[in-house]
Design a protein around this motif. Sequence first.
Motif, PDB file in Angstrom:
ATOM      1  N   VAL A  41       0.880  -1.170   0.000  1.00 50.56           N
ATOM      2  CA  VAL A  41       0.000   0.000   0.000  1.00 50.56           C
ATOM      3  C   VAL A  41       0.918   1.221   0.000  1.00 50.56           C
ATOM      4  CG1 VAL A  41      -1.777   1.283   1.241  1.00 50.56           C
ATOM      5  CG2 VAL A  41      -1.831  -1.219   1.228  1.00 50.56           C
ATOM      6  N   VAL A  42       0.876   2.012  -1.066  1.00 53.56           N
ATOM      7  CA  VAL A  42       1.745   3.183  -1.185  1.00 53.56           C
ATOM      8  C   VAL A  42       0.864   4.417  -1.349  1.00 53.56           C
ATOM      9  CG1 VAL A  42       2.071   2.700  -3.661  1.00 53.56           C
ATOM     10  CG2 VAL A  42       3.628   4.268  -2.481  1.00 53.56           C
ATOM     11  N   CYS A  43       1.105   5.420  -0.505  1.00 54.27           N
ATOM     12  CA  CYS A  43       0.171   6.546  -0.448  1.00 54.27           C
ATOM     13  C   CYS A  43       0.913   7.830  -0.093  1.00 54.27           C
ATOM     14  CB  CYS A  43      -0.894   6.254   0.609  1.00 54.27           C
ATOM     15  SG  CYS A  43      -2.301   7.388   0.588  1.00 54.27           S
ATOM     16  N   GLY A  44       0.456   8.939  -0.651  1.00 53.74           N
ATOM     17  CA  GLY A  44       1.017  10.234  -0.321  1.00 53.74           C
ATOM     18  C   GLY A  44       0.737  10.616   1.126  1.00 53.74           C
ATOM     19  N   ASP A  45       1.690  11.302   1.754  1.00 54.32           N
ATOM     20  CA  ASP A  45       1.522  11.649   3.162  1.00 54.32           C
ATOM     21  C   ASP A  45       0.447  12.718   3.381  1.00 54.32           C
ATOM     22  OD1 ASP A  45       2.912  13.802   2.110  1.00 54.32           O
ATOM     23  OD2 ASP A  45       4.652  13.604   3.432  1.00 54.32           O
ATOM     24  N   LYS A  46      -0.007  13.354   2.316  1.00 58.95           N
ATOM     25  CA  LYS A  46      -1.106  14.324   2.404  1.00 58.95           C
ATOM     26  C   LYS A  46      -2.314  13.869   1.593  1.00 58.95           C
ATOM     27  CE  LYS A  46       2.002  18.258   3.117  1.00 58.95           C
ATOM     28  NZ  LYS A  46       3.228  17.434   3.100  1.00 58.95           N
ATOM     29  N   ASP A  47      -2.367  12.592   1.281  1.00 59.27           N
ATOM     30  CA  ASP A  47      -3.439  12.024   0.468  1.00 59.27           C
ATOM     31  C   ASP A  47      -4.476  11.362   1.366  1.00 59.27           C
ATOM     32  OD1 ASP A  47      -5.110  10.725  -1.266  1.00 59.27           O
ATOM     33  OD2 ASP A  47      -3.558   9.517  -2.245  1.00 59.27           O
ATOM     34  N   HIS A  48      -5.644  11.987   1.478  1.00 59.15           N
ATOM     35  CA  HIS A  48      -6.732  11.428   2.284  1.00 59.15           C
ATOM     36  C   HIS A  48      -7.988  11.203   1.442  1.00 59.15           C
ATOM     37  CE1 HIS A  48      -4.101  12.495   5.593  1.00 59.15           C
ATOM     38  NE2 HIS A  48      -4.125  13.759   5.205  1.00 59.15           N
ATOM     39  N   ASP A  49      -7.837  11.246   0.118  1.00 65.13           N
ATOM     40  CA  ASP A  49      -9.001  11.169  -0.771  1.00 65.13           C
ATOM     41  C   ASP A  49      -9.756   9.856  -0.643  1.00 65.13           C
ATOM     42  OD1 ASP A  49      -7.957  13.581  -1.647  1.00 65.13           O
ATOM     43  OD2 ASP A  49      -8.432  13.190  -3.748  1.00 65.13           O
ATOM     44  N   ASN A  50      -9.040   8.772  -0.376  1.00 67.42           N
ATOM     45  CA  ASN A  50      -9.679   7.458  -0.314  1.00 67.42           C
ATOM     46  C   ASN A  50      -9.603   6.843   1.073  1.00 67.42           C
ATOM     47  OD1 ASN A  50     -10.720   6.907  -3.013  1.00 67.42           O
ATOM     48  ND2 ASN A  50      -8.582   7.007  -3.672  1.00 67.42           N
ATOM     49  N   GLY A  51      -9.548   7.700   2.094  1.00 65.26           N
ATOM     50  CA  GLY A  51      -9.523   7.199   3.454  1.00 65.26           C
ATOM     51  C   GLY A  51      -8.123   6.857   3.928  1.00 65.26           C
ATOM     52  N   SER A  52      -8.049   6.039   4.964  1.00 60.65           N
ATOM     53  CA  SER A  52      -6.800   5.753   5.651  1.00 60.65           C
ATOM     54  C   SER A  52      -6.050   4.572   5.039  1.00 60.65           C
ATOM     55  CB  SER A  52      -7.080   5.458   7.131  1.00 60.65           C
ATOM     56  OG  SER A  52      -5.952   4.917   7.757  1.00 60.65           O
ATOM     57  N   ALA A  53      -4.823   4.841   4.572  1.00 55.30           N
ATOM     58  CA  ALA A  53      -3.973   3.757   4.066  1.00 55.30           C
ATOM     59  C   ALA A  53      -3.583   2.812   5.201  1.00 55.30           C
ATOM     60  CB  ALA A  53      -2.725   4.344   3.405  1.00 55.30           C
ATOM     61  N   SER A  96      -0.638  14.922  -6.539  1.00 59.68           N
ATOM     62  CA  SER A  96       0.794  15.153  -6.765  1.00 59.68           C
ATOM     63  C   SER A  96       1.681  13.934  -6.512  1.00 59.68           C
ATOM     64  CB  SER A  96       1.285  16.307  -5.883  1.00 59.68           C
ATOM     65  OG  SER A  96       1.301  15.945  -4.510  1.00 59.68           O
ATOM     66  N   SER A  97       1.208  12.968  -5.758  1.00 62.19           N
ATOM     67  CA  SER A  97       2.092  11.853  -5.389  1.00 62.19           C
ATOM     68  C   SER A  97       2.538  11.026  -6.593  1.00 62.19           C
ATOM     69  CB  SER A  97       1.418  10.951  -4.350  1.00 62.19           C
ATOM     70  OG  SER A  97       0.186  10.446  -4.814  1.00 62.19           O
ATOM     71  N   VAL A  98       1.732  11.016  -7.671  1.00 60.26           N
ATOM     72  CA  VAL A  98       2.145  10.251  -8.856  1.00 60.26           C
ATOM     73  C   VAL A  98       3.306  10.909  -9.587  1.00 60.26           C
ATOM     74  CG1 VAL A  98      -0.122   9.221  -9.224  1.00 60.26           C
ATOM     75  CG2 VAL A  98       0.442  11.369 -10.356  1.00 60.26           C
ATOM     76  N   THR A  99       3.606  12.165  -9.258  1.00 56.73           N
ATOM     77  CA  THR A  99       4.723  12.863  -9.900  1.00 56.73           C
ATOM     78  C   THR A  99       6.031  12.638  -9.150  1.00 56.73           C
ATOM     79  OG1 THR A  99       4.563  14.960  -8.666  1.00 56.73           O
ATOM     80  CG2 THR A  99       3.082  14.666 -10.544  1.00 56.73           C
ATOM     81  N   GLU A 100       5.972  11.985  -8.009  1.00 53.73           N
ATOM     82  CA  GLU A 100       7.138  11.837  -7.149  1.00 53.73           C
ATOM     83  C   GLU A 100       7.987  10.626  -7.543  1.00 53.73           C
ATOM     84  OE1 GLU A 100       8.261  13.674  -4.701  1.00 53.73           O
ATOM     85  OE2 GLU A 100       6.627  15.141  -4.613  1.00 53.73           O
ATOM     86  N   PRO A 101       9.308  10.794  -7.651  1.00 55.22           N
ATOM     87  CA  PRO A 101      10.193   9.643  -7.883  1.00 55.22           C
ATOM     88  C   PRO A 101      10.032   8.569  -6.811  1.00 55.22           C
ATOM     89  CG  PRO A 101      11.391  11.699  -8.200  1.00 55.22           C
ATOM     90  CD  PRO A 101      10.060  12.069  -7.633  1.00 55.22           C
ATOM     91  N   ALA A 102       9.603   8.976  -5.632  1.00 60.24           N
ATOM     92  CA  ALA A 102       9.428   8.026  -4.534  1.00 60.24           C
ATOM     93  C   ALA A 102       8.379   6.960  -4.850  1.00 60.24           C
ATOM     94  CB  ALA A 102       9.043   8.770  -3.259  1.00 60.24           C
ATOM     95  N   LEU A 103       7.420   7.264  -5.730  1.00 61.02           N
ATOM     96  CA  LEU A 103       6.415   6.261  -6.093  1.00 61.02           C
ATOM     97  C   LEU A 103       7.072   5.093  -6.818  1.00 61.02           C
ATOM     98  CD1 LEU A 103       3.498   5.260  -6.319  1.00 61.02           C
ATOM     99  CD2 LEU A 103       3.255   6.649  -8.391  1.00 61.02           C
ATOM    100  N   GLY A 104       7.849   5.403  -7.853  1.00 63.54           N
ATOM    101  CA  GLY A 104       8.546   4.344  -8.575  1.00 63.54           C
ATOM    102  C   GLY A 104       9.530   3.608  -7.699  1.00 63.54           C
TER     103      GLY A 104
END
Length: 251
Positions: free
Chosen positions: A200-212, A233-241
């Motif tokens: 489960v990978v999620c942005g630290d400010k991403d709450h759109d779909n509830g709690s990771a 914005s999290s999909v733009t982060e190198p950290a996702l890949g």
Amino acid sequence: MAIEARFFEARDGVQLAWRETGEGAPVVLLHGLFSSAEVNWIKFGTAERVAAEGFRVIMPDLRVHGSSAAPHDVGHFPPDVLVDDLEDLVAHLGLSDFDLGGFSLGARTSVRAVLAGMSPRRLILGGMGLAGLAGWKRRGEFFKRVIAEYESAKRGDDVWLSVQFMKTMKVDRIAAGHLLDSFTDTAPDALAALTMPVLVVCGDKDHDNGSAEELVAALADARLAMIPGTHMSSVTEPALGEAIARFLATA
């Protein structure tokens, strides 16, 4: 990195696109709502990073998105039609041993596919929390407002950013409305079927779909990777890949 689209025919005759890069064990990645393989996985380097670990990264454009067709006939949108399309792509490519994942709608579709009988070796759920799986019909109502207020939304409205993204991506509003009606919810107790390792990978400010964190707690074998960013914005982060590549290389 430009990757040319390839096409296959879904079971209902609709032409759907996919892109791929890399060689090795296959991993299928599904993009989010109103996005595309190009924007979600390719543009910001995620696919390239995963391919560098020795994977064949397969990235479909979901029905109504990107280079795939956007039919207007409601008959092309039965419940969980995106799962049908994923099954058709897997069959078209002859995949039998593969990893599967997605971001937001792509994560939801990946879960629905496992519940329908698909058996990936490992699962990646990006931008997703427990409430996002159980409450997709509610999320769908929000996106129906995005479509309804496409021409009237003003800066500061809660739908403003989604409207602008939809306009940028040139999403067909009629087809998108039908697609939203095809979404089905996933009860938390159904997640017991997800027995494979899950990231489960999620942005630290991403709450759109509830709690990771709640999603991780509900799964039998899951780990959490928090990366910088919001849902957009999290999909733009190198950290996702980096998080996905690390999981696939070590889990």
